[in-house]
Each structure stands twice: as structure tokens, then as C-alpha cells.
Design a protein around this motif. Structure first.
Motif, PDB file in Angstrom:
ATOM      1  N   ASP A   1       0.822  -1.205   0.000  1.00  0.00           N
ATOM      2  CA  ASP A   1       0.000   0.000   0.000  1.00  0.00           C
ATOM      3  C   ASP A   1       0.859   1.259   0.000  1.00  0.00           C
ATOM      4  OD1 ASP A   1       0.855  -0.702   2.540  1.00  0.00           O
ATOM      5  OD2 ASP A   1      -0.895   0.119   3.559  1.00  0.00           O
TER       6      ASP A   1
ATOM      7  N   GLU B   1       2.294   1.728  -3.506  1.00  0.00           N
ATOM      8  CA  GLU B   1       1.292   2.247  -4.427  1.00  0.00           C
ATOM      9  C   GLU B   1       0.948   3.702  -4.133  1.00  0.00           C
ATOM     10  OE1 GLU B   1      -1.877  -0.549  -4.088  1.00  0.00           O
ATOM     11  OE2 GLU B   1      -0.738  -2.175  -5.051  1.00  0.00           O
TER      12      GLU B   1
ATOM     13  N   THR C   1       4.009  -7.961  -0.045  1.00  0.00           N
ATOM     14  CA  THR C   1       2.797  -7.926  -0.857  1.00  0.00           C
ATOM     15  C   THR C   1       1.550  -8.114   0.004  1.00  0.00           C
ATOM     16  OG1 THR C   1       2.815 -10.315  -1.270  1.00  0.00           O
ATOM     17  CG2 THR C   1       4.019  -8.910  -2.826  1.00  0.00           C
ATOM     18  N   ARG C   2       0.431  -7.727  -0.544  1.00  0.00           N
ATOM     19  CA  ARG C   2      -0.860  -8.005   0.089  1.00  0.00           C
ATOM     20  C   ARG C   2      -1.786  -8.554  -0.990  1.00  0.00           C
ATOM     21  NH1 ARG C   2      -4.320  -3.853  -1.329  1.00  0.00           N
ATOM     22  NH2 ARG C   2      -3.350  -1.903  -1.961  1.00  0.00           N
ATOM     23  N   GLU C   3      -2.829  -9.231  -0.569  1.00  0.00           N
ATOM     24  CA  GLU C   3      -3.756  -9.819  -1.531  1.00  0.00           C
ATOM     25  C   GLU C   3      -4.373  -8.745  -2.414  1.00  0.00           C
ATOM     26  OE1 GLU C   3      -5.806 -13.863  -0.525  1.00  0.00           O
ATOM     27  OE2 GLU C   3      -6.249 -12.467   1.108  1.00  0.00           O
ATOM     28  N   GLY C   4      -4.392  -9.015  -3.715  1.00  0.00           N
ATOM     29  CA  GLY C   4      -4.982  -8.080  -4.657  1.00  0.00           C
ATOM     30  C   GLY C   4      -4.021  -7.042  -5.184  1.00  0.00           C
ATOM     31  N   SER C   5      -2.791  -7.021  -4.670  1.00  0.00           N
ATOM     32  CA  SER C   5      -1.815  -6.029  -5.145  1.00  0.00           C
ATOM     33  C   SER C   5      -0.933  -6.641  -6.225  1.00  0.00           C
ATOM     34  CB  SER C   5      -0.946  -5.533  -3.987  1.00  0.00           C
ATOM     35  OG  SER C   5      -0.097  -6.565  -3.516  1.00  0.00           O
ATOM     36  N   ASN C   6      -0.420  -5.793  -7.072  1.00  0.00           N
ATOM     37  CA  ASN C   6       0.487  -6.238  -8.132  1.00  0.00           C
ATOM     38  C   ASN C   6       1.664  -5.276  -8.188  1.00  0.00           C
ATOM     39  OD1 ASN C   6       1.796  -7.158 -10.398  1.00  0.00           O
ATOM     40  ND2 ASN C   6      -0.043  -7.329 -11.664  1.00  0.00           N
TER      41      ASN C   6
ATOM     42  N   THR D   1       6.750 -11.922  -1.164  1.00  0.00           N
ATOM     43  CA  THR D   1       5.377 -12.436  -1.157  1.00  0.00           C
ATOM     44  C   THR D   1       5.031 -12.991   0.210  1.00  0.00           C
ATOM     45  OG1 THR D   1       5.495 -13.000  -3.513  1.00  0.00           O
ATOM     46  CG2 THR D   1       3.771 -14.076  -2.204  1.00  0.00           C
TER      47      THR D   1
ATOM     48  N   GLU E   1      -4.662  -9.598   6.867  1.00  0.00           N
ATOM     49  CA  GLU E   1      -5.016  -8.216   6.560  1.00  0.00           C
ATOM     50  C   GLU E   1      -5.384  -7.414   7.808  1.00  0.00           C
ATOM     51  OE1 GLU E   1      -4.697  -6.841   3.483  1.00  0.00           O
ATOM     52  OE2 GLU E   1      -3.825  -8.761   2.929  1.00  0.00           O
TER      53      GLU E   1
END
Length: 254
Positions: free
Chosen positions: A147, A150, A176-181, A203, A209
Motif C-alpha cells: 500500500d 502504491e 505484498t498483500r492480496e490483490g496487489s500487483n 510475497t 489483513e
């Protein structure tokens, strides 16, 4: 080629500090050691100044007290109160540079620096670094979640020169977090792409979360937050009546 010595540094509100905040350090260290390119010699948490003025931000005194409790069982992650002791809010870039400069001076055995520092200025530096004659460089890298990475793309939130210095001079370790790229985000950014060799993507295969804002909400509602925070931190919150916390109803219905 010998692996690079690093200290992982995380900046943020820590309002309050959660188990996930500490978990990030463990995940990052494991990954860097598996890669064989870095040796993590320490970790440091640097909470923001009260002047950051984020919604529901409790005092730095209380946040640091909770962090000290949370870190009691860690043998390698330490607290730096430097940001909280400044006259105003400090940019992440400036905080990284301050800690790196202080560390460099310590490694160069600068007696002038050592004799003029208070203990709280160097508490975050690992003892084996302070007491060692090894002056091999140690790089401070910013540890963060996807986050924060981003957020570099949010117009007006970060200065481009600050992003360039943070990533180019220090480097990022991104969880990383779920849904991130994050890889796509880096590719789409000219600044980040330029320094992509200084960004390590880690990863998290056991996603969690947990967020401080959700924990504050649960506390207000009288819901249990056990196992999300250290027990000592939970006790501190109730004892000092912060976050409008209500004790959960522990009545067992039969």
C-alpha cells in the motif's frame, strides 16, 4: 561477493502497533536470507511525530510505550524515537537519511559523534554493531507494505525527488498483500523502474489483513482483539483508556 549488511526500517503511525507490523520484519528477513544477497543485522521502527495529525492518532508517548511493550519479546527489532522528538513532522526521506548518517558515523568509529549523542539517539542500533570493530557498511532499507509503494502514485502525496532518494539511495523491501500487483506498479512508474534493482518484492504466503484502523474500531465496539496485538499492548490500551476502548463481554453463555 559477500552479502550486503542491512537494517530494515519501517516508518508509520503504529496506532496501535499490531502483530502484523512485527510479522513484516520476520517475513522480510527470512526472504533476504534465503536469497543470499543480504544479511539483516537489525530492524528499527520509527513512529511518526504527533504533528502528522492523522485521524485518531494518539500521542507519541502512548504509541512509543505500546511499541516498547510489543517489542519486549523481539531480540532484533528496536524502537527509534527520533522522529517523535523533533519539533515537527519529518519526511520519510529525511528520517532514513538521518538514521543512515548516524549509522555511518558509528561504523567509522567517530568519537566526536559518540560523545555527543544521548543514549536514546543510538538505542535502535544493534549492540553487536555498536560494539564491533567491523566497519563494513550497513545499508538502511525501507520496509513497507504494497500500500505504501502504491501511494507513490498518488498525485501530490510524495515529491518525485523524495521517491527517487528513498528508492535510489536506500532501497525498498515491499511485503505484498492480496490483490496487489507491485511488479506492474513498478513497471508503470518511470522513477521506480529506474531503481527496480533496489526494490525487493516479498510475497506473504500467509495473508493477514490486520490493520490498525480495524483494531481501533473493534476496541470501540467492545470486541476482542486478542491475538491481533501483544497482550501487554492490549492491557496498556484498557489501562490508559485510549481509542475509546470498551472491555469485551467475556460472559460465557451456557
Amino acid at each position: 561477493m559477500a552479502p550486503t549488511r542491512v537494517i530494515l526500517m519501517s516508518c508509520g503511525s503504529y496506532n496501535p502497533s499490531t502483530n502484523m507490523h512485527l510479522r513484516m520484519f520476520e517475513i522480510a528477513r527470512d526472504h533476504l536470507h534465503r536469497m543470499g544477497t543480504h544479511v539483516v543485522v537489525g530492524g528499527v521502527i520509527s513512529p511518526v511525530h504527533d504533528a502528522y495529525a492523522k485521524k485518531e492518532l494518539v500521542s507519541a508517548t502512548q504509541r512509543c510505550a505500546m511499541l516498547r511493550l510489543a517489542l519486549q519479546n523481539s531480540d532484533w527489532i528496536r524502537l527509534s524515537t527520533w522522529e517523535t522528538r523533533q519539533n515537527c513532522w519529518t519526511k520519510t526521506r529525511m528520517s532514513l537519511q538521518h538514521h543512515q548518517n548516524l549509522l555511518n558515523s558509528m561504523l567509522s568509529n567517530s568519537n566526536d559523534i559518540k560523545h555527543h549523542l544521548q543514549m536514546e539517539d543510538t538505542d535502535w542500533i544493534p549492540e553487536n554493531v555498536k560494539n564491533s570493530s567491523d566497519n563494513t557498511p550497513i545499508q538502511i532499507k525501507l520496509l513497507c507494505g504494497a500500500d505504501l509503494l502504491e501511494s507513490f502514485g498518488i498525485c501530490g502525496l510524495w515529491l518525485e525527488e523524495d521517491i527517487d532518494a528513498i528508492v535510489g539511495e536506500h532501497g525498498l523491501v515491499v511485503i505484498t498483500r492480496e490483490g496487489s500487483n507491485p511488479n506492474k506498479f513498478i513497471y508503470d512508474s518511470d522513477i521506480l523502474s529506474k531503481h527496480m534493482n533496489n526494490i525487493c518484492i516479498v510475497t506473504e504466503w500467509i495473508p493477514n489483513e490486520v490493520s490498525s484502523s480495524r483494531i481501533r474500531r473493534a476496541l470501540k465496539r467492545g470486541e476482542s482483539v486478542r491475538y491481533l496485538l501483544q497482550d501487554s499492548v492490549i492491557d496498556y490500551i484498557y489501562k490508559h483508556e485510549i481509542y475509546d476502548a470498551r472491555m469485551p463481554d467475556t460472559t460465557i453463555c451456557i
